[in-house]
Motif scaffolding. Sequence first.
Motif, mmCIF file in Angstrom:
data_model
loop_
_atom_site.group_PDB
_atom_site.id
_atom_site.type_symbol
_atom_site.label_atom_id
_atom_site.label_comp_id
_atom_site.label_asym_id
_atom_site.label_seq_id
_atom_site.Cartn_x
_atom_site.Cartn_y
_atom_site.Cartn_z
ATOM 1 N N GLY A 37 0.830 -1.192 0.000
ATOM 2 C CA GLY A 37 0.000 0.000 0.000
ATOM 3 C C GLY A 37 0.868 1.246 0.000
ATOM 4 O O GLY A 37 2.047 1.190 0.351
ATOM 5 N N LEU A 38 0.279 2.357 -0.392
ATOM 6 C CA LEU A 38 1.010 3.619 -0.436
ATOM 7 C C LEU A 38 0.068 4.754 -0.050
ATOM 8 O O LEU A 38 -1.046 4.841 -0.572
ATOM 9 C CB LEU A 38 1.564 3.853 -1.850
ATOM 10 N N ILE A 47 -3.653 4.080 -1.698
ATOM 11 C CA ILE A 47 -3.908 3.188 -2.827
ATOM 12 C C ILE A 47 -3.192 1.872 -2.574
ATOM 13 O O ILE A 47 -2.230 1.814 -1.813
ATOM 14 C CB ILE A 47 -3.489 3.807 -4.188
ATOM 15 N N ARG A 48 -3.685 0.850 -3.215
ATOM 16 C CA ARG A 48 -3.125 -0.487 -3.088
ATOM 17 C C ARG A 48 -2.408 -0.822 -4.386
ATOM 18 O O ARG A 48 -2.929 -0.548 -5.471
ATOM 19 C CB ARG A 48 -4.297 -1.446 -2.868
ATOM 20 N N TYR A 49 -1.209 -1.382 -4.284
ATOM 21 C CA TYR A 49 -0.433 -1.757 -5.462
ATOM 22 C C TYR A 49 -0.362 -3.265 -5.617
ATOM 23 O O TYR A 49 -0.233 -3.996 -4.635
ATOM 24 C CB TYR A 49 1.009 -1.252 -5.339
ATOM 25 N N VAL A 50 -0.395 -3.698 -6.867
ATOM 26 C CA VAL A 50 -0.106 -5.075 -7.246
ATOM 27 C C VAL A 50 0.830 -4.975 -8.448
ATOM 28 O O VAL A 50 0.496 -4.330 -9.447
ATOM 29 C CB VAL A 50 -1.387 -5.855 -7.638
ATOM 30 N N ILE A 51 2.022 -5.561 -8.327
ATOM 31 C CA ILE A 51 2.962 -5.590 -9.453
ATOM 32 C C ILE A 51 3.113 -7.042 -9.873
ATOM 33 O O ILE A 51 3.520 -7.886 -9.077
ATOM 34 C CB ILE A 51 4.325 -4.992 -9.084
ATOM 35 N N CYS A 60 2.403 -2.815 -13.409
ATOM 36 C CA CYS A 60 2.176 -2.188 -12.117
ATOM 37 C C CYS A 60 0.731 -1.672 -12.088
ATOM 38 O O CYS A 60 0.356 -0.848 -12.923
ATOM 39 C CB CYS A 60 3.165 -1.039 -11.964
ATOM 40 N N TYR A 61 -0.055 -2.189 -11.155
ATOM 41 C CA TYR A 61 -1.436 -1.748 -10.974
ATOM 42 C C TYR A 61 -1.547 -1.009 -9.643
ATOM 43 O O TYR A 61 -1.083 -1.508 -8.621
ATOM 44 C CB TYR A 61 -2.396 -2.939 -10.903
ATOM 45 N N ALA A 62 -2.168 0.168 -9.656
ATOM 46 C CA ALA A 62 -2.518 0.878 -8.435
ATOM 47 C C ALA A 62 -4.038 0.897 -8.394
ATOM 48 O O ALA A 62 -4.691 1.265 -9.377
ATOM 49 C CB ALA A 62 -1.959 2.288 -8.437
ATOM 50 N N ILE A 63 -4.594 0.473 -7.268
ATOM 51 C CA ILE A 63 -6.033 0.285 -7.169
ATOM 52 C C ILE A 63 -6.615 1.279 -6.170
ATOM 53 O O ILE A 63 -6.138 1.402 -5.039
ATOM 54 C CB ILE A 63 -6.340 -1.171 -6.748
ATOM 55 N N PRO A 129 1.382 5.993 -11.236
ATOM 56 C CA PRO A 129 0.009 5.746 -10.781
ATOM 57 C C PRO A 129 -0.368 6.568 -9.554
ATOM 58 O O PRO A 129 -1.499 7.072 -9.465
ATOM 59 C CB PRO A 129 0.008 4.242 -10.459
ATOM 60 N N ALA A 130 0.551 6.731 -8.621
ATOM 61 C CA ALA A 130 0.270 7.542 -7.430
ATOM 62 C C ALA A 130 -0.027 8.982 -7.840
ATOM 63 O O ALA A 130 -0.996 9.595 -7.358
ATOM 64 C CB ALA A 130 1.448 7.486 -6.461
ATOM 65 N N ALA A 131 0.780 9.526 -8.748
ATOM 66 C CA ALA A 131 0.573 10.899 -9.211
ATOM 67 C C ALA A 131 -0.777 11.051 -9.920
ATOM 68 O O ALA A 131 -1.464 12.063 -9.754
ATOM 69 C CB ALA A 131 1.711 11.323 -10.142
#
Length: 161
Positions: A37-38, A47-51, A60-63, A129-131
């Motif tokens: 998470g970030l 947000i939650r990340y799955v790479i 890289c997915y940010a959910i 993705p965070a941006a």
Amino acid sequence: MAEREYSRELAEAIDNYLIENDWKISFDEDTGVFRFGLSIDGKLQQIRYVIVVGQQSYTCYAISPIGADKDDARMMKEMAEFTCRANYNLKLGNFELDMRDGEIRFKVHVDSTGMVPNRDIIDNSISCPAAMFERYGRAITGIVFNEEKAENAVAKCEEDL
């Protein structure tokens, strides 16, 4: 998830980057999938990340923690329009909307054929993705909670571009 083939070199490069930045991660060695998470600025806050590491690439997915209500036809229509409008000028990655459950995510795919990406490439694929969620988070929350129209919501997010 069943065991799958992936590049150990790619996974190691991503793992090294994440460790360098002191992120708390989990990594599934059987599938080559990182999860973490970030915290971000703005309306969404987290947000939650799955790479997912492949043999010659990684994705890289940010959910988003907030999704559209799949049973609300108006909201799903607005979120689909948001996805199209927000994606129009993006250069690296894109928003995706799962029409089955309303999940909203941002995806960056990195082709690594014949090379292991350097730290800057890995950083870009994770920070982009965070941006994007920082920039467009208020559009997502506006559509979900305030019945805002996608066109107006996206325009507000892009005023400063």
